[in-house]
Design an enzyme around this catalytic site. Structure first.
Site, PDB file in Angstrom:
ATOM      1  N   GLN A  72      88.494  49.224  87.218  1.00  0.00           N
ATOM      2  CA  GLN A  72      87.724  49.382  85.988  1.00  0.00           C
ATOM      3  C   GLN A  72      88.395  48.748  84.780  1.00  0.00           C
ATOM      4  O   GLN A  72      87.723  48.365  83.818  1.00  0.00           O
ATOM      5  CB  GLN A  72      87.442  50.860  85.727  1.00  0.00           C
ATOM      6  CG  GLN A  72      86.514  51.466  86.766  1.00  0.00           C
ATOM      7  CD  GLN A  72      86.125  52.892  86.430  1.00  0.00           C
ATOM      8  OE1 GLN A  72      86.562  53.458  85.436  1.00  0.00           O
ATOM      9  NE2 GLN A  72      85.297  53.486  87.272  1.00  0.00           N
TER      10      GLN A  72
ATOM     11  N   SER B  46      93.443  56.838  92.620  1.00  0.00           N
ATOM     12  CA  SER B  46      94.741  56.415  93.144  1.00  0.00           C
ATOM     13  C   SER B  46      94.639  54.946  93.532  1.00  0.00           C
ATOM     14  O   SER B  46      94.228  54.599  94.637  1.00  0.00           O
ATOM     15  CB  SER B  46      95.152  57.246  94.365  1.00  0.00           C
ATOM     16  OG  SER B  46      96.344  56.728  94.933  1.00  0.00           O
ATOM     17  N   GLU B  47      94.978  54.087  92.590  1.00  0.00           N
ATOM     18  CA  GLU B  47      94.850  52.654  92.832  1.00  0.00           C
ATOM     19  C   GLU B  47      95.704  52.196  94.016  1.00  0.00           C
ATOM     20  O   GLU B  47      95.277  51.368  94.824  1.00  0.00           O
ATOM     21  CB  GLU B  47      95.213  51.874  91.567  1.00  0.00           C
ATOM     22  CG  GLU B  47      94.098  51.805  90.540  1.00  0.00           C
ATOM     23  CD  GLU B  47      93.827  53.168  89.903  1.00  0.00           C
ATOM     24  OE1 GLU B  47      92.665  53.430  89.518  1.00  0.00           O
ATOM     25  OE2 GLU B  47      94.784  53.972  89.776  1.00  0.00           O
TER      26      GLU B  47
ATOM     27  N   PHE C 296      98.524  46.589  87.727  1.00  0.00           N
ATOM     28  CA  PHE C 296      99.976  46.764  87.771  1.00  0.00           C
ATOM     29  C   PHE C 296     100.360  47.835  88.794  1.00  0.00           C
ATOM     30  O   PHE C 296     101.373  47.724  89.483  1.00  0.00           O
ATOM     31  CB  PHE C 296     100.519  47.147  86.392  1.00  0.00           C
ATOM     32  CG  PHE C 296     100.290  46.108  85.333  1.00  0.00           C
ATOM     33  CD1 PHE C 296     100.400  44.758  85.614  1.00  0.00           C
ATOM     34  CD2 PHE C 296      99.968  46.470  84.035  1.00  0.00           C
ATOM     35  CE1 PHE C 296     100.195  43.791  84.640  1.00  0.00           C
ATOM     36  CE2 PHE C 296      99.762  45.525  83.051  1.00  0.00           C
ATOM     37  CZ  PHE C 296      99.879  44.180  83.350  1.00  0.00           C
TER      38      PHE C 296
ATOM     39  N   HIS D 153      94.916  48.756  77.927  1.00  0.00           N
ATOM     40  CA  HIS D 153      93.671  48.385  78.596  1.00  0.00           C
ATOM     41  C   HIS D 153      93.296  46.919  78.379  1.00  0.00           C
ATOM     42  O   HIS D 153      92.218  46.510  78.787  1.00  0.00           O
ATOM     43  CB  HIS D 153      92.514  49.256  78.082  1.00  0.00           C
ATOM     44  CG  HIS D 153      92.628  50.701  78.438  1.00  0.00           C
ATOM     45  ND1 HIS D 153      93.540  51.538  77.850  1.00  0.00           N
ATOM     46  CD2 HIS D 153      91.955  51.447  79.331  1.00  0.00           C
ATOM     47  CE1 HIS D 153      93.411  52.751  78.356  1.00  0.00           C
ATOM     48  NE2 HIS D 153      92.466  52.728  79.268  1.00  0.00           N
TER      49      HIS D 153
END
Length: 353
Positions: free
Chosen positions: A80, A57-58, A86, A128
């Site tokens: 990572q 959970s960023e 974002f 990515h």
């Protein structure tokens, strides 16, 4: 002197700062097992109180780092992949970045966000492979992009010691770099101070991150034709505008190579500021990803959308008047029409007489 890797530089900077300051701690996904090797050996050395594996959970752990910083810690948050920024952009740009300003300096949020895999790695595909460093420079968050092993160490140390949030982008294109360096002998690299990595007197190439190495290679290729100065800003915000101005005083011409998208990218800002405030004797050029670029999975298409040495080669020749748009010897500084030495509508590259 040992031959060290870029990745080892990030790891060693973290280790040294954790040894120096007990307030430094690490948050992120799989940081205990060091999935990216940036945090290798830290859990074994400093334990679970200072190396904390987080849920996926960023938003959660980025906000948690802000609270920890307000409470007196100096968290380092590892992402990572770059696109995960974002998800946490609000927590960084609207919370961590603004709290000090909104409290008149009474609150400090010394968080370092490190992104060890930004940019394409051939096969990481669309979700990515972004290079969002321009977004953070735009909103005023301190943003650094080291190009070399020594700078990866020196800038990481400065970021961790800084009292404000700092985003450290470690481009994938630089990860394989190695350098003979003694980390113990490297002083912290001040944020906001660029460097001339190659001297020249006919054109300045500003190269961001791993593209510094491409710029040096192209400068070598063109050495018999053009004297190229390569300027590595190292920090995109704050940017070393005096350093760039000094370089342009020597050369009068500017090319920027930048691995972010063209529209609203840092390359456009560099060119705009140079055109407004510095001395140019020819129209500048930029080499970037295309507008709205989404890198595909196929390696050949991936590479085709990234700024290349061939594009930089052509841009340099165009700026000095030796490319497809010119027909002969480049104009010297004395050939400009402007009384202040600025370039005018005179066509660059047309032979005199």
């Amino acid at each position: 002197m040992p031959n060290q890797s870029y990745l080892k530089a990030l790891n060693r900077a973290l280790l040294d700062e954790m040894e120096r300051d007990p307030a430094v701690c690490v948050f992120g996904e799989d940081v205990r097992s060091a999935a990216t090797n940036v945090t290798a050996g830290l859990f074994q050395r400093f334990g679970p109180q200072r190396v904390l594996d987080t849920p996926i959970s960023e938003q959660g752990f980025t906000g948690f780092a802000t609270g920890a910083a307000l409470a007196g810690l100096r968290p380092v948050v590892e992402f990572q992949i770059p696109s995960l920024l974002f998800l946490a952009f609000e927590q960084i740009a609207d919370q961590a970045h603004k709290l000090s300003l909104m409290t008149g300096g009474q609150a400090r949020v010394p968080v370092t966000y490190v992104v060890p895999s930004s940019g394409s790695r051939e096969g990481w595909a669309g979700q990515h492979s972004d290079q969002p460093y321009s977004l953070f420079a735009h909103v005023g968050v301190k943003t650094v992009v080291p190009a070399t092993v020594a700078d990866a160490y020196g800038l990481m140390v400065s970021a961790i010691r800084d009292d404000d949030p700092v985003v450290v982008f470690a481009p994938a294109g630089a990860m394989r770099r190695r350098q003979d360096v003694d980390f113990a002998a490297i002083a912290p690299v001040p944020l906001g101070r660029g460097r001339v990595v190659r001297s020249g007197d006919q054109v300045t190439v500003v190269a961001v991150g791993h593209l510094v190495h491409d710029a040096l290679a192209v400068a070598d290729e063109l050495a018999a034709l053009v004297s190229v100065e390569v300027f590595d800003p190292r920090t995109l915000h704050p940017f070393d505008w005096p350093g760039l101005a000094a370089s342009l005083e020597r050369t009068g011409r500017l090319v920027v190579i930048d691995d972010s998208n063209r529209s609203c990218g840092i390359g456009g800002e560099i060119i705009a500021t140079a055109a407004e405030e510095m001395r140019l004797i020819a129209p500048p050029k930029r080499v970037t990803r295309p507008d709205g670029a989404v890198l595909p999975f196929a390696a050949a298409l991936d590479r085709a959308l990234q700024p290349s040495r061939e594009q930089l080669h052509a841009a340099i020749l165009d700026v000095v008047g030796l490319g497809a748009n010119g027909r002969g010897a480049w104009l010297d500084r004395d050939d400009v029409n402007g009384a202040d030495g600025s370039w005018t509508n005179q066509v660059v590259g047309v032979p005199r007489g």
